[in-house]
Design a protein around this motif. Structure first.
Motif, PDB file in Angstrom:
ATOM      1  N   THR A 181       1.115  -0.996   0.112  1.00 51.51           N
ATOM      2  CA  THR A 181       0.271   0.073   0.001  1.00 51.51           C
ATOM      3  C   THR A 181       1.150   1.625   0.098  1.00 51.51           C
ATOM      4  O   THR A 181       0.537   2.167   0.102  1.00 51.51           O
ATOM      5  N   ASP A 184      -6.357   1.244   3.346  1.00 50.53           N
ATOM      6  CA  ASP A 184      -7.060   0.433   2.618  1.00 50.53           C
ATOM      7  C   ASP A 184      -7.551   1.130   1.134  1.00 50.53           C
ATOM      8  O   ASP A 184      -7.875   2.081   1.075  1.00 50.53           O
ATOM      9  N   SER A 216     -12.139   0.162   0.770  1.00 50.26           N
ATOM     10  CA  SER A 216     -12.099  -0.957   1.381  1.00 50.26           C
ATOM     11  C   SER A 216     -12.600  -1.536  -0.044  1.00 50.26           C
ATOM     12  O   SER A 216     -12.958  -2.946   0.331  1.00 50.26           O
TER      13      SER A 216
END
Length: 308
Positions: free
Chosen positions: A68, A148, A175
């Motif tokens: 990420t 996320d 998400s």
């Protein structure tokens, strides 16, 4: 201030305006290049000039993603020949990976240990300069990350994976389905490479740049001789157009040529199954903001040979 032929040529190259008008603009602004561009634009003689149109520098932009988080670096050299050098490319590749932990701090990156050498990144570049015989510079670095979601990258004019002339990073917080987010991120990165947005939204634009643009538009409108109320509406209309051109969410998505980017992201939420927020992007174009001196190669050869 003396207005030289080189100054006039530089202004002409950056604006496409005739030599005499460029000379007059420089004379009116005492040789200030940026002010001369504004002077020409105010009089409708030049379109908005991008700094990237006036500069050039060689080297490579490198990008790397890890989960990420993603990082981009720019390492400059004097010639494109060095950018094709395997040793130089290996340095850029290694520095790109290290940049993940530099958090956008180019000084910190330069001080980090270069893999397998026992010395720093800066020292490795110094050694490379001695071996290759050309000046090099670790110019800048940036990182993006999400809590996320996904981070995606794109390299334009790639000489090898993760290295080229233009590097893009995109951070999407969501998400939702990661495959759908990744596909959107890659499309957005390609759009950013082509459309050159300056910010995600008007609120994120440099307010000094916005004020300067408004001032130019205001001067243009004043010269039209319109009544004050109409002139104000003209200024506001042109500023809206300006924001649409330079802010990412308001630009027309190059992928389909119709949808605004903000709407394209909203539409992608259906496939992702969750809201999507574009939190950040980075666009590194090789050499932007670096003035490259013009040289007369024939004259240099003649001088070296002692020819008068």
């Amino acid at each position: 201030m003396e207005i030289t032929a080189a100054m006039v040529k530089q202004l002409r190259d950056s604006t496409g305006v005739g030599m005499m008008d460029c000379k007059k603009a420089l004379a009116e602004t005492n040789g200030d290049m940026d002010a001369a561009v504004d002077w020409l634009r105010t009089r409708g003689l030049a379109k908005a000039a991008k700094k990237a149109d006036r500069v050039a520098a060689e080297g490579l932009v490198g990008v790397v993603t890890a989960g990420t988080k993603a990082a981009a670096v720019e390492v400059n050299s004097e010639t494109d020949f060095v950018a094709r050098n395997e040793q130089f490319q290996n340095i850029v590749e290694a520095v790109s990976k290290l940049a993940l932990d530099a958090d956008g701090d180019v000084v910190k990156l330069g001080e980090m240990p270069f893999p397998g050498t026992g010395h720093s990144v800066s020292a490795e570049l110094t050694e490379a300069i001695a071996k290759i015989g050309e000046n090099m510079n670790l110019r800048r670095t940036q990182t993006v990350s999400v809590t996320d979601g996904v981070v995606e990258s794109y390299v334009h004019n790639a000489v090898k994976p993760g290295m080229g002339k233009i590097g893009i990073l995109v951070a999407l917080e969501s998400s939702g389905d990661k495959a759908a987010l990744s596909a959107l991120g890659k499309q957005l990165a390609m759009h950013i490479a082509a459309a050159q947005p300056q910010a995600i939204s008007p609120d994120e634009l440099d307010q000094e740049v916005v004020a300067r643009e408004r001032a130019i538009i205001l001067e243009q409108v004043k010269e039209s001789g319109k009544p004050a109320d109409i002139a104000e509406k003209m200024v506001e209309g042109r500023m809206r157009k300006y924001f649409e051109e330079v802010t990412l969410l308001s630009q027309v998505f190059v992928i389909d040529g119709e949808t605004k980017v903000g709407d394209a992201i909203k539409n992608a939420e259906k496939d992702a199954g969750a809201p999507i927020k574009l939190t950040r992007f980075v666009r590194f174009a090789l050499g932007e903001g670096i003035e490259k001196a013009e040289s007369d190669f024939a004259a240099e050869v003649a001088a070296t040979a002692g020819v008068k």
